[in-house]
Motif scaffolding. Structure first.
Motif, short mmCIF file in Angstrom:
data_model
loop_
_atom_site.label_atom_id
_atom_site.label_comp_id
_atom_site.label_asym_id
_atom_site.label_seq_id
_atom_site.Cartn_x
_atom_site.Cartn_y
_atom_site.Cartn_z
N GLU A 163 95.03 24.16 44.62
CA GLU A 163 95.35 23.81 43.24
C GLU A 163 95.09 24.95 42.27
O GLU A 163 95.30 24.79 41.07
CB GLU A 163 94.55 22.56 42.81
CG GLU A 163 94.94 21.30 43.53
CD GLU A 163 94.33 20.05 42.92
OE1 GLU A 163 93.69 20.16 41.85
OE2 GLU A 163 94.50 18.97 43.51
N LYS A 179 91.65 24.00 48.44
CA LYS A 179 90.82 22.86 48.04
C LYS A 179 90.46 22.05 49.28
O LYS A 179 91.33 21.55 49.98
CB LYS A 179 91.61 21.99 47.05
CG LYS A 179 90.93 20.72 46.61
CD LYS A 179 91.85 19.94 45.69
CE LYS A 179 91.27 18.59 45.30
NZ LYS A 179 92.19 17.81 44.47
N THR A 211 89.61 23.07 41.78
CA THR A 211 90.82 22.48 41.19
C THR A 211 91.57 23.45 40.30
O THR A 211 92.72 23.21 39.98
CB THR A 211 90.48 21.21 40.38
OG1 THR A 211 89.58 21.56 39.31
CG2 THR A 211 89.85 20.15 41.26
N SER A 226 85.68 22.81 39.52
CA SER A 226 85.91 21.67 40.39
C SER A 226 85.87 20.42 39.52
O SER A 226 85.84 20.50 38.30
CB SER A 226 84.83 21.60 41.48
OG SER A 226 83.58 21.26 40.90
N TYR A 227 85.84 19.25 40.15
CA TYR A 227 85.76 18.02 39.39
C TYR A 227 84.46 17.90 38.62
O TYR A 227 84.40 17.31 37.54
CB TYR A 227 85.90 16.80 40.32
CG TYR A 227 87.28 16.58 40.85
CD1 TYR A 227 88.39 16.61 40.01
CD2 TYR A 227 87.49 16.34 42.20
CE1 TYR A 227 89.66 16.41 40.51
CE2 TYR A 227 88.76 16.12 42.71
CZ TYR A 227 89.85 16.17 41.85
OH TYR A 227 91.11 15.97 42.34
N GLU A 255 91.10 19.28 35.89
CA GLU A 255 92.22 19.92 36.58
C GLU A 255 92.43 21.39 36.27
O GLU A 255 92.99 22.10 37.09
CB GLU A 255 93.52 19.17 36.26
CG GLU A 255 93.65 17.83 36.95
CD GLU A 255 93.93 17.95 38.45
OE1 GLU A 255 94.55 18.94 38.85
OE2 GLU A 255 93.52 17.06 39.19
#
Length: 342
Positions: A163, A179, A211, A226-227, A255
């Motif tokens: 991503e 990812k 991400t 990342s998240y 994102e």
């Protein structure tokens, strides 16, 4: 299969419902102080109702204060968003490319070209090749159709989901971060992309779940998000160096990330209708603001767990909640995988 024959039915793979539920529950459990920090002064809210899956973000070089973004499951189009108002000032449609499968990233090179990574693969390596689209930044911001170049990409160690696509601002070399819940890889493309053959990307480093990512404008640092977190890596001789944590907001579907054109601020984006792009001042190791930095209003709490509302500890509690839920989810996934293979 020719590019023109690709259709939407064979590219749409459902988002993992468990991941979506995890993020929704984690967001709901975050303390109120963290939510206020993520929506503080600075940044902007994307106003265009067509942008519901903003999966990439990149600062325009030709038009300071404007940011490129795109949906992931969409036709070949990008949106130029004014960072002062959050309104779309141009929609650019690409011709000369096939139907995108899963556009996940965008980056602007020093050559003035925009690079779009059609690199997502939610089935974890079901496609043996992915694509990069490249077009010149328009001199005039208006709705228009432009001709783009399409590049075929393969990984030297086999297919994978990704991503994050980053173009180095000095060398022009393209990098992709894969990812994976057990850790991904940083992949280096050839010195110059070729539209006439396959471009093989080779693994040059290990990275966590990623991400999105972005190089600093001076090319000396690479930020990967990342998240749940973000890290900055020193960039030396084309390789990852010493890394450090970067203050990042908690968002419902974390994102995207990009630097402002002057390098003073990081902007963190999220999916969803009317999504917020949060601004975070760039800091040097040790807590000093970047030399070129200006206060951005503090869109996120600092790494010590104190939000910009001054209520210490709320970010730390939120991080523990997120980490706990994430560990349970990933553990359950691995357990199911072992049962299936047994």
């Amino acid at each position: 299969m020719s590019d023109g024959s690709r259709n939407r039915s064979d590219r749409r793979s459902p988002r993992r419902p468990a991941a979506a539920l995890l993020l929704a529950v984690a967001t709901a459990l975050l303390p109120a102080g963290t939510a206020r920090a993520a929506d503080g002064d600075g940044g902007f809210t994307i106003e265009d109702s067509r942008i519901t899956e903003s999966s990439g973000l990149a600062a325009s070089r030709a038009h300071p204060g404007v940011y490129w973004t795109h949906n992931d499951q969409d036709g070949p189009r990008l949106f130029a968003v004014d960072g002062r108002t959050g309104k779309t000032v141009a929609t650019v449609t690409l011709r000369g490319v096939g139907t995108p499968r899963d556009m996940e990233a965008v980056s602007v090179g020093a050559d003035g070209d925009v690079y779009v990574g059609d690199i997502g693969d939610n089935l974890d390596g079901s496609w043996d090749h992915v694509w990069i689209y490249r077009f010149r930044e328009p001199e005039r911001l208006a709705d228009q159709t432009v001709t783009a170049t399409q590049y075929t990409v393969k990984y030297a160690d086999g297919p994978r989901n990704a991503e994050a696509l980053m173009v180095h601002p000095k060398t022009g070399r393209v990098y992709i971060a894969s990812k994976n819940e057990d850790g991904g890889g940083l992949y280096e493309g050839p010195a110059k992309l070729s539209a006439g053959g396959v471009n093989t990307f080779r693994r040059i480093g290990e990275v966590p779940w990623v991400t999105d990512g972005a190089f600093s404008p001076d090319g000396r640092e690479l930020v990967l998000r990342s998240y749940f977190s973000a890290r900055a890596y020193e960039w030396k001789d084309g390789r990852l160096g010493t890394d450090r944590p970067v203050s990042a907001p908690f968002q419902r579907q974390s994102e995207s990330v990009t630097y402002t054109l002057d390098g003073s601020t990081l902007l963190f984006g999220s999916e969803g209708s009317g999504s917020r792009v949060a601004a975070v001042r760039v800091e040097r190791p040790g807590g000093d603001a970047a030399a070129t930095g200006k206060p951005s209003g503090g869109a996120a709490a600092d790494s010590r767990g104190t939000g910009d509302d001054g209520k210490g500890g709320s970010l730390t509690v939120g991080a523990l909640v997120l980490a706990g839920i994430a560990a349970l989810w990933f553990g359950a996934r691995r357990s199911r995988g072992r049962r299936r293979s047994g």
